[in-house]
Write a protein that holds these residues in place. Structure first.
Motif, PDB file in Angstrom:
ATOM      1  N   ILE A   1      20.166   2.339   3.194  1.00  0.00           N
ATOM      2  CA  ILE A   1      20.190   1.135   4.009  1.00  0.00           C
ATOM      3  C   ILE A   1      18.801   0.950   4.610  1.00  0.00           C
ATOM      4  O   ILE A   1      18.242   1.879   5.188  1.00  0.00           O
ATOM      5  N   ALA A   2      18.232  -0.225   4.456  1.00  0.00           N
ATOM      6  CA  ALA A   2      16.881  -0.480   4.948  1.00  0.00           C
ATOM      7  C   ALA A   2      16.821  -0.349   6.468  1.00  0.00           C
ATOM      8  O   ALA A   2      17.800  -0.610   7.175  1.00  0.00           O
ATOM      9  N   GLY A   3      15.642   0.047   6.985  1.00  0.00           N
ATOM     10  CA  GLY A   3      15.444   0.100   8.424  1.00  0.00           C
ATOM     11  C   GLY A   3      16.165   1.254   9.088  1.00  0.00           C
ATOM     12  O   GLY A   3      16.583   2.204   8.441  1.00  0.00           O
ATOM     13  N   SER A   4      16.308   1.153  10.399  1.00  0.00           N
ATOM     14  CA  SER A   4      16.971   2.190  11.173  1.00  0.00           C
ATOM     15  C   SER A   4      17.853   1.557  12.231  1.00  0.00           C
ATOM     16  O   SER A   4      17.769   0.354  12.493  1.00  0.00           O
ATOM     17  N   VAL A   5      18.700   2.382  12.844  1.00  0.00           N
ATOM     18  CA  VAL A   5      19.620   1.880  13.870  1.00  0.00           C
ATOM     19  C   VAL A   5      18.814   1.266  15.013  1.00  0.00           C
ATOM     20  O   VAL A   5      17.772   1.793  15.417  1.00  0.00           O
ATOM     21  N   CYS A   6      19.295   0.151  15.532  1.00  0.00           N
ATOM     22  CA  CYS A   6      18.566  -0.567  16.568  1.00  0.00           C
ATOM     23  C   CYS A   6      18.496   0.239  17.870  1.00  0.00           C
ATOM     24  O   CYS A   6      19.296   1.151  18.101  1.00  0.00           O
ATOM     25  N   ASN A   7      17.545  -0.109  18.709  1.00  0.00           N
ATOM     26  CA  ASN A   7      17.408   0.479  20.037  1.00  0.00           C
ATOM     27  C   ASN A   7      18.524  -0.072  20.921  1.00  0.00           C
ATOM     28  O   ASN A   7      18.531  -1.263  21.254  1.00  0.00           O
ATOM     29  N   MET A   8      19.455   0.777  21.325  1.00  0.00           N
ATOM     30  CA  MET A   8      20.610   0.304  22.081  1.00  0.00           C
ATOM     31  C   MET A   8      20.263  -0.081  23.520  1.00  0.00           C
ATOM     32  O   MET A   8      21.060  -0.710  24.202  1.00  0.00           O
ATOM     33  N   MET A   9      19.062   0.305  23.990  1.00  0.00           N
ATOM     34  CA  MET A   9      18.613  -0.160  25.293  1.00  0.00           C
ATOM     35  C   MET A   9      18.104  -1.602  25.224  1.00  0.00           C
ATOM     36  O   MET A   9      18.059  -2.304  26.229  1.00  0.00           O
ATOM     37  N   ASP A  10      17.710  -2.006  24.034  1.00  0.00           N
ATOM     38  CA  ASP A  10      17.219  -3.372  23.829  1.00  0.00           C
ATOM     39  C   ASP A  10      17.689  -3.866  22.464  1.00  0.00           C
ATOM     40  O   ASP A  10      16.887  -4.047  21.546  1.00  0.00           O
ATOM     41  N   PRO A  11      19.007  -4.069  22.291  1.00  0.00           N
ATOM     42  CA  PRO A  11      19.546  -4.433  20.981  1.00  0.00           C
ATOM     43  C   PRO A  11      19.160  -5.852  20.587  1.00  0.00           C
ATOM     44  O   PRO A  11      18.868  -6.691  21.455  1.00  0.00           O
ATOM     45  N   PRO A  12      19.153  -6.150  19.294  1.00  0.00           N
ATOM     46  CA  PRO A  12      18.853  -7.516  18.850  1.00  0.00           C
ATOM     47  C   PRO A  12      19.965  -8.476  19.261  1.00  0.00           C
ATOM     48  O   PRO A  12      21.097  -8.070  19.496  1.00  0.00           O
TER      49      PRO A  12
END
Length: 326
Positions: free
Chosen positions: A273-284
């Protein structure tokens, strides 16, 4: 009609940290029937273990809180129970096998002392009765010569044996619902298979329900009846195991399945899966998976998709299904 043992309804868990607020579980909803094994799968940091701890009412407050939602166990909301009622519930009716035995077990007490404590507290057994019951439990989970291992300490057991001790402790008071949080992590493949067979065998033999938390879809395929796929605090797909493996409806689930090694020779290389898990302190904004999704649309960046039924009993949270393009 099958009886529902556990039901999560819009469960949300939030942590108030110095750096800001972090929503670890956001609106999780699913149910588990009596005698059923439910697999909760996703990458590390997706919120699986926090969901399990919320069910057990083990979220520390502060910094954690459960601002909304319900956890219905046999029709009663666990979140409304007092601390005394929860202490009576844990172990007797709901038990949990934690992810890391060396952290969950106390290194200064013998195995017998630790399992006996639960037996004497919850069932009122005498010291002798508890010791006899510990021998039975260690034998049940496949520890050789259990009589000789009663007074051993945790560091005297191998990783697989420690996990068996954890399982014996969880089963000590005959609960009817078990949570297993990645019980095969950090074990070699052979021991993983043994522990997995042991857990599934115990569930069938004792007629229990099981919430099995893992990041390994191979384990899910072997052990579970229904599956919930979790990504960045959200349940993104939910359904029968065979349906999800045959017809995955969320791009994240498709990515997880494409990253599994296969033995039939059809794929030469794995597809990560491309990329990595998002930053949960600043999610998209919008769908949290959209930065990694090759099908992302404008609406994915604006709106969080809701779980909707794609087929009978099969739900997915993806805007592709709103457009009929899935």
């Amino acid at each position: 009609m099958a009886e529902t043992v556990l039901e999560l309804d819009d469960l949300t868990v939030r942590f108030h940290l110095r750096r800001g607020d972090l929503t670890a579980v956001d609106g999780a909803s699913f149910s588990i029937e009596r005698g059923q094994t439910f697999g909760l799968v996703g990458e590390s940091g997706s919120g699986k273990s926090v969901t399990a701890k919320a069910i057990m009412r083990l979220i520390p407050a502060p910094p954690g809180e459960i601002p909304r939602g319900r956890v219905l166990f046999e029709g009663s909301n666990i979140l409304d129970k007092s601390d005394a009622e929860m202490r009576a519930l844990r172990g007797r009716r709901i038990a949990m096998v934690f992810q890391e035995p060396m952290s969950a077990l106390n290194p200064v007490f013998t195995v017998c002392d630790q399992i006996s404590d639960a037996l004497r507290t919850n069932l009122g057994l005498s010291k002798k009765e508890a010791r006899e019951r510990v021998v039975e439990l260690l034998s049940l989970v496949g520890i050789p010569s259990p009589q000789k291992r009663l007074d051993s300490y945790v560091h005297e057991f191998s990783g697989g044996m420690r996990q068996r001790v954890m399982l014996a402790m969880a089963l000590s008071c005959n609960p009817n619902f078990l949570i297993a949080d990645e019980p095969t992590t950090a074990l070699d493949v052979t021991i993983q298979a043994t522990i997995l067979e042991l857990i599934t065998g115990m569930i069938e033999r004792l007629g229990m329900s099981l919430l099995f938390i893992t990041h390994n879809l191979g384990v899910v395929a072997h052990a579970c009846d229904r599956v919930g796929v979790m990504y960045a605090s959200h349940i993104v797909e939910l359904g029968d195991k065979r349906e999800i493996f045959a017809r995955p409806q969320h791009p994240y689930t498709v990515g997880l399945l494409n990253s599994i090694p296969r033995l039939d020779g059809q794929a030469k290389y794995l597809t990560p899966i491309a990329g990595s898990v998002c930053n949960m302190m600043d999610p998209p904004t919008g769908c949290k998976f959209h930065p990694r999704c090759s099908h992302a649309m404008d609406v994915c960046r604006r709106e969080i998709p809701r779980l909707k039924e794609i087929a009978p009993g099969h739900l997915a949270a993806c805007h592709l299904h709103d457009r009929g393009t899935a």
